[in-house]
Structures are given as structure tokens and as C-alpha cells.
Design an enzyme around this catalytic site. Structure first.
Site, PDB file in Angstrom:
ATOM      1  N   PHE A  34       3.642 -11.712   5.211  1.00 32.83           N
ATOM      2  CA  PHE A  34       3.976 -10.552   4.400  1.00 32.83           C
ATOM      3  C   PHE A  34       3.155 -10.584   3.107  1.00 32.83           C
ATOM      4  O   PHE A  34       3.234 -11.544   2.344  1.00 32.83           O
ATOM      5  CB  PHE A  34       5.477 -10.548   4.077  1.00 32.83           C
ATOM      6  CG  PHE A  34       5.924  -9.341   3.307  1.00 32.83           C
ATOM      7  CD1 PHE A  34       5.974  -8.099   3.937  1.00 32.83           C
ATOM      8  CD2 PHE A  34       6.272  -9.434   1.974  1.00 32.83           C
ATOM      9  CE1 PHE A  34       6.367  -6.964   3.225  1.00 32.83           C
ATOM     10  CE2 PHE A  34       6.671  -8.315   1.261  1.00 32.83           C
ATOM     11  CZ  PHE A  34       6.723  -7.070   1.880  1.00 32.83           C
TER      12      PHE A  34
ATOM     13  N   LYS B 174      -3.277 -18.029  -4.598  1.00 29.32           N
ATOM     14  CA  LYS B 174      -4.741 -18.064  -4.618  1.00 29.32           C
ATOM     15  C   LYS B 174      -5.258 -18.267  -6.046  1.00 29.32           C
ATOM     16  O   LYS B 174      -4.686 -17.747  -7.007  1.00 29.32           O
ATOM     17  CB  LYS B 174      -5.315 -16.764  -4.043  1.00 29.32           C
ATOM     18  CG  LYS B 174      -4.756 -16.406  -2.675  1.00 29.32           C
ATOM     19  CD  LYS B 174      -5.407 -15.163  -2.087  1.00 29.32           C
ATOM     20  CE  LYS B 174      -4.622 -14.636  -0.902  1.00 29.32           C
ATOM     21  NZ  LYS B 174      -3.491 -13.776  -1.288  1.00 29.32           N
TER      22      LYS B 174
ATOM     23  N   HIS C 135      -9.720 -17.581  -4.012  1.00 30.68           N
ATOM     24  CA  HIS C 135      -9.495 -16.172  -3.682  1.00 30.68           C
ATOM     25  C   HIS C 135     -10.783 -15.427  -3.323  1.00 30.68           C
ATOM     26  O   HIS C 135     -10.815 -14.621  -2.393  1.00 30.68           O
ATOM     27  CB  HIS C 135      -8.811 -15.477  -4.871  1.00 30.68           C
ATOM     28  CG  HIS C 135      -8.106 -14.210  -4.510  1.00 30.68           C
ATOM     29  ND1 HIS C 135      -7.003 -13.758  -5.189  1.00 30.68           N
ATOM     30  CD2 HIS C 135      -8.330 -13.295  -3.540  1.00 30.68           C
ATOM     31  CE1 HIS C 135      -6.582 -12.605  -4.647  1.00 30.68           C
ATOM     32  NE2 HIS C 135      -7.384 -12.311  -3.649  1.00 30.68           N
TER      33      HIS C 135
ATOM     34  N   SER D  63     -10.884 -17.848   0.848  1.00 30.91           N
ATOM     35  CA  SER D  63     -10.728 -16.433   1.166  1.00 30.91           C
ATOM     36  C   SER D  63     -12.026 -15.715   0.820  1.00 30.91           C
ATOM     37  O   SER D  63     -12.675 -16.055  -0.178  1.00 30.91           O
ATOM     38  CB  SER D  63      -9.562 -15.860   0.353  1.00 30.91           C
ATOM     39  OG  SER D  63      -9.383 -14.492   0.631  1.00 30.91           O
TER      40      SER D  63
ATOM     41  N   PHE E  17       5.910  -1.543   1.403  1.00 32.86           N
ATOM     42  CA  PHE E  17       7.079  -1.508   0.520  1.00 32.86           C
ATOM     43  C   PHE E  17       8.128  -0.570   1.115  1.00 32.86           C
ATOM     44  O   PHE E  17       9.052  -0.145   0.457  1.00 32.86           O
ATOM     45  CB  PHE E  17       6.667  -1.090  -0.898  1.00 32.86           C
ATOM     46  CG  PHE E  17       5.743  -2.101  -1.509  1.00 32.86           C
ATOM     47  CD1 PHE E  17       6.226  -3.316  -1.965  1.00 32.86           C
ATOM     48  CD2 PHE E  17       4.374  -1.884  -1.548  1.00 32.86           C
ATOM     49  CE1 PHE E  17       5.374  -4.288  -2.476  1.00 32.86           C
ATOM     50  CE2 PHE E  17       3.517  -2.843  -2.051  1.00 32.86           C
ATOM     51  CZ  PHE E  17       4.017  -4.046  -2.519  1.00 32.86           C
TER      52      PHE E  17
ATOM     53  N   LYS F 208      11.667   0.530   6.523  1.00 33.41           N
ATOM     54  CA  LYS F 208      11.574   0.886   7.941  1.00 33.41           C
ATOM     55  C   LYS F 208      10.317   0.243   8.539  1.00 33.41           C
ATOM     56  O   LYS F 208      10.346  -0.329   9.618  1.00 33.41           O
ATOM     57  CB  LYS F 208      11.530   2.406   8.078  1.00 33.41           C
ATOM     58  CG  LYS F 208      11.508   2.904   9.518  1.00 33.41           C
ATOM     59  CD  LYS F 208      11.581   4.431   9.555  1.00 33.41           C
ATOM     60  CE  LYS F 208      11.065   4.992  10.870  1.00 33.41           C
ATOM     61  NZ  LYS F 208       9.597   4.931  10.999  1.00 33.41           N
TER      62      LYS F 208
ATOM     63  N   LYS G 124      10.454  -3.671   8.859  1.00 41.13           N
ATOM     64  CA  LYS G 124      11.216  -4.037  10.061  1.00 41.13           C
ATOM     65  C   LYS G 124      10.409  -3.793  11.323  1.00 41.13           C
ATOM     66  O   LYS G 124      10.394  -4.600  12.244  1.00 41.13           O
ATOM     67  CB  LYS G 124      12.492  -3.186  10.138  1.00 41.13           C
ATOM     68  CG  LYS G 124      13.736  -3.883   9.619  1.00 41.13           C
ATOM     69  CD  LYS G 124      14.953  -3.118  10.111  1.00 41.13           C
ATOM     70  CE  LYS G 124      16.041  -4.036  10.597  1.00 41.13           C
ATOM     71  NZ  LYS G 124      17.080  -4.217   9.582  1.00 41.13           N
TER      72      LYS G 124
END
Length: 323
Positions: A21, A84, A117, A166, A272, A275, A278
Site C-alpha cells: 500500500f 526511503k 529513493h 529505487s 485514498f 472501495k 478493498k
């Protein structure tokens, strides 16, 4: 869906959940959104949380993690947290203090993964984007191999379990891998990766070196002005992707995420919207056929949404190489 079982083993023996996430908040969104969204994501089953000093949300994200530990939803060891090291802290003596500042903001004892980063060094100081009077970013010159040695020390000190990079190209990875006296290999390289920029050459390179590829902007990109090229086509409207989604009774977003997981790529998702947070977890509920995978491979167009052009004049700017 139980996400806890879906993990990939890193080259140092630790495990990273394949779905993560992301917590970068667009400038117009209040920082408090990161707190609520991260709490909700943990409740929904996410165990891998990706953040960074430059997002300026570590206090909120740390608070979310700690509140979910306090209420018994998770234990600290259930969470895989990435931070990072920003471009203004690449000088070796600034690395550990930068990680310690992140830990202080988070109010955690350690992070699971600490990444360089972006390989372009900038003038050290309080400003995260130091600019001269003409508004041009003030760059610095740092040997990334020395930065890497400082990350190795952070791992030895127990401040981070794993270390990686990264936005590195394969030559920059090679430089670290071939460094005399290398103690730990990077466990991963987190890069922009989606069907329009599928990074197949970099992925093959990383796999051959036992380095995990982690995908950001896996759905194309939220169009943040100044950071993202606004002229590119919208990935999730791609006709091939939409047809495959329809055939599998899934959304184009889920197909784009599933594509990465089936290629052995760890994928980050940022939302953000409750729905959608999930919904993203349903990526484990279906499988793409080899034909679907091949069709998605075929829509690669070498489109990079995040050109990060402020570093383009720096010798370590990563995106001038093919991969």
C-alpha cells in the site's frame, strides 16, 4: 482474502508481501488522509506499507500502524514497512541520521526496508527540493557506493532489516553489485512499472541477480502536475486491457496489478478511496491466462509517467539508459 501468505523471499532471507500500500499524498490532499487510508488498508488486509521521507506523511503513517497494533489488528512483525532515503541525504554521514529521523517521526524501532529513493544527489539541508534563485534544483555530487556502505551500516545497527534501491538503472545496480567489499546486495529495485512501461529488460536483469522488482505507478499514474507528464494516454483506458478485464469479469486496474504479480513483481497500489482499497485485494481471486499475459506484454509502449526531470542534468540521472 488472506494476504499474509502471499510473500516473496528476498536475497537476505526476509520476506516481502507481494501487494503493498503506497502512502504518497498528492499536494492538494491533506496529510491526515494518509492516516485514515493506511488504517483502513491494514483493516482490509494490507501488511506491506510503502512510504518515504519526501512524502512527508511518516508521522501519520506511523500513527496508523501503531493504532492498528494497539487495537490488536496486527503485531509489529506482521507489518512490512518501507521508508526511503531522500536525495538531499545521500552523503554517507547523513544516511543514518536521516533514517533515525524517519524512525522518530514513525515512532517505530526499525523499518523493514530502507531504500535509496532516487540516485540523483541534491544539496544537503532542510529543503527537500533545494532551488537556486532561478528555481533550478541545486545538485550535489556523491559516490552512491559510499551511500550504499552507509545503508549497510544501518542494517548492521538493526535500524532496518533490509536495504535496497529505487529508480536505479541496470548499470547503477551493477556498480553496487561489483563494489569491492560489498557486504549486502540490494534486495530490490523499486521502479515505475506498468503495462505501458513493463521494464522487461530490467526485470530480467534483476531476476538474474536475485533482486526483486517492486512496481510503483502500477496503474499508470495519478497526474500530479510538475512530477508527471500530463500528455500520456491513460493506461486504464487501454482497449486491450479493458477487453481482458471484461473477459475475466475484473476491472482494468485489477488486471494491471495481477499482471505484475504473475511476472514475479511486487506491486504497490495507492488509493485514498475505501472501495478501491478493498477492491485491490481481489487481485488474488483470479488468474490471467498465458494468452492474456502475452497480450498485455504486447501493449508496452515505453511510456514513463514519472520522468522526474529535475535530475536530468545530473551524471547519475537514471532514465537516460535504455533500462
Amino acid at each position: 482474502m488472506d494476504l499474509k501468505s502471499q510473500k516473496v523471499k528476498l536475497n537476505d532471507g526476509h520476506f516481502i508481501p507481494v501487494l503493498g500500500f503506497g502512502t504518497a499524498v498528492p499536494p492538494e490532499v491533506p496529510r491526515s488522509e494518509a492516516l485514515e487510508a493506511t488504517k483502513f488498508a491494514i483493516e482490509a488486509g494490507f501488511r506491506h506499507i510503502d512510504c518515504a521521507r519526501v512524502y512527508q506523511t511518516e508521522e501519520q503513517v506511523g500513527q496508523a500502524i501503531r493504532s492498528k497494533i494497539a487495537d490488536g489488528t496486527v503485531k509489529r512483525e506482521d507489518i512490512f514497512y518501507t521508508s526511503k532515503l531522500w536525495c538531499t541525504f545521500l552523503r554517507p554521514d547523513l544516511v543514518q541520521p536521516a533514517l533515525e529521523k524517519s524512525l522518530k517521526d514513525l515512532q517505530l524501532d526499525y523499518v523493514d526496508l530502507y531504500l535509496i529513493h532516487f540516485p540523483v544527489s541534491m544539496k544537503p539541508g532542510e529543503e527537500l527540493l533545494p532551488k537556486d534563485e532561478n528555481g533550478k534544483i541545486i545538485l550535489d555530487s556523491v559516490d552512491l557506493c559510499l551511500t550504499w556502505e552507509a545503508l549497510e551500516k544501518c542494517k548492521d545497527a538493526g535500524l532496518t532489516k533490509s536495504i535496497g534501491v529505487s529508480n536505479f538503472n541496470h548499470k547503477q545496480l551493477e556498480k553496487i553489485l561489483n563494489k569491492p567489499g560489498l557486504k549486502y546486495k540490494p534486495v530490490c529495485n523499486q521502479v515505475e512499472c506498468h503495462p505501458y512501461l513493463n521494464q522487461s529488460k530490467l526485470l530480467d536483469f534483476c531476476k538474474s541477480r536475485d533482486i526483486v522488482l517492486v512496481a510503483y505507478s502500477a496503474l499508470g499514474s495519478q497526474r500530479i502536475k510538475g512530477w508527471v507528464n500530463q500528455n500520456h494516454p491513460v493506461l486504464l483506458e487501454d482497449p486491450v486491457l479493458c477487453a481482458i478485464a471484461k473477459k475475466n469479469k475484473q476491472t482494468p486496474a485489477l488486471v494491471a496489478l495481477r499482471y505484475q504479480i504473475q511476472r514475479g513483481v511486487v506491486v504497490l497500489i495507492k488509493s485514498f478511496n475505501k472501495k478501491r482499497i478493498k477492491e485491490n485485494i481481489q487481485v488474488f481471486d483470479f488468474e490471467l491466462s498465458p494468452e492474456d499475459m502475452k497480450a498485455i506484454d504486447g501493449i508496452h509502449r515505453n511510456i514513463r509517467y514519472n520522468e522526474i526531470l529535475f535530475g536530468v542534468d545530473h551524471p547519475d540521472y537514471p532514465f537516460s539508459e535504455e533500462y
